[in-house]
Design a protein around this motif. Sequence first.
Motif, mmCIF file in Angstrom:
data_model
loop_
_atom_site.group_PDB
_atom_site.id
_atom_site.type_symbol
_atom_site.label_atom_id
_atom_site.label_comp_id
_atom_site.label_asym_id
_atom_site.label_seq_id
_atom_site.Cartn_x
_atom_site.Cartn_y
_atom_site.Cartn_z
ATOM 1 N N GLN A 4 0.857 -1.188 0.000
ATOM 2 C CA GLN A 4 0.000 0.000 0.000
ATOM 3 C C GLN A 4 0.890 1.233 0.000
ATOM 4 O O GLN A 4 1.707 1.429 0.906
ATOM 5 N N TRP A 5 0.721 2.047 -1.050
ATOM 6 C CA TRP A 5 1.544 3.259 -1.161
ATOM 7 C C TRP A 5 1.173 4.248 -0.053
ATOM 8 O O TRP A 5 0.000 4.497 0.197
ATOM 9 N N GLU A 39 2.568 7.296 -0.296
ATOM 10 C CA GLU A 39 2.668 8.560 -1.012
ATOM 11 C C GLU A 39 1.290 8.963 -1.548
ATOM 12 O O GLU A 39 0.545 8.112 -2.043
ATOM 13 N N THR A 40 0.968 10.225 -1.454
ATOM 14 C CA THR A 40 -0.356 10.721 -1.841
ATOM 15 C C THR A 40 -0.622 10.515 -3.333
ATOM 16 O O THR A 40 0.197 10.870 -4.179
ATOM 17 N N GLU A 41 -1.778 9.922 -3.631
ATOM 18 C CA GLU A 41 -2.275 9.765 -4.997
ATOM 19 C C GLU A 41 -1.273 9.081 -5.927
ATOM 20 O O GLU A 41 -1.212 9.383 -7.124
ATOM 21 N N LEU A 42 -0.499 8.165 -5.389
ATOM 22 C CA LEU A 42 0.456 7.434 -6.223
ATOM 23 C C LEU A 42 -0.246 6.235 -6.849
ATOM 24 O O LEU A 42 -0.829 5.406 -6.155
ATOM 25 N N ASP A 43 -0.185 6.132 -8.163
ATOM 26 C CA ASP A 43 -0.842 5.042 -8.873
ATOM 27 C C ASP A 43 0.111 4.506 -9.929
ATOM 28 O O ASP A 43 0.093 4.924 -11.089
#
Length: 319
Positions: free
Chosen positions: A204-205, A207-211
């Motif tokens: 689970q990342w 970092e914000t909004e990492l895709d």
Amino acid sequence: MTNLLPSVTLPLTKSYEYYSPVPTIISQNVPDKINEPCVLGVDEAGRGPCLGPMVYAVSYCPLSRHQEFKKLGFMDSKKLTEERRTELSKIILENKDWIGWAVFVISPQDISTSMFKRPVYNLNEMAHDATIKLIRSVLDRNVNLEEIYVDPVGPSQSYKVKLQSHFPGIAITIEPKADSIYPIVSAASICAKVTRDQIVQNWQWTETELDISKEFGSGYPSDPNTVRWMDGNEDNFFGFPTIMRFSWKTISNRMKQTRTIEWSEDEDEEHEPITKKAKQSKQDRLDVLERKRKKALKYNHHLKGLINQQFSLDTCSTL
């Protein structure tokens, strides 16, 4: 994320421990079972990869039932398919009346922090400390350990002396390929490998909004699939997400070559200073900029370039 081992905690932001309940055949105060002699094995997973955690595991059981692991099909986890390893981990969970186990999950962030420390807190020291902590915690649960089997980390003899100094009176065997020889080490190998695999596969990342893709490959720097993932997901400024071990030479050298950070001078430095005090002030500012440039070469965006010097395995949270 169904059917995860209870040893898997996500997102992984710091190192932690997990201990299964002490098996009832060991803990129950019944005739002929008081202080049941037990055997314990130690193994690890994830020592070599440049991403994800390193997981140390122990498994223990009554000495009288040690050889039952062979009948159940336990062997070196690296020689088994992922499906078979998962099946064996389920067997461990289903036999909690006589099999106990525990893991120490060392996060990639803490691995990097430790190896950036001065003096360096290296992988061998982390491995030794994790092993000692797991064994000590099992003993603290009133498990009567009589035999311990360990895969070597560093020189076998000095490691054995170190462990014996911590656990006098227990027969300790340190032997290469212990996970292929001693069934209890094979069980520990399964606990370590499946725990690490499930953490990486379900990462689970933070970092914000990492895709981005989670097709990491094996995580070894020599794996073409891992190299392909790094090529496709390296940010020009930040580098990699915190699943990466930034202290690995493969990674730090790569980031030195790919960073394109430029530092602009302050506008008020257009004119050459005249006085001695002004010249010194300018030199001080230039020194600060130079330190920033050097720090940028090791830029870790999760820690914002700051290395936490306080990390040790003894400060990790326990489940």
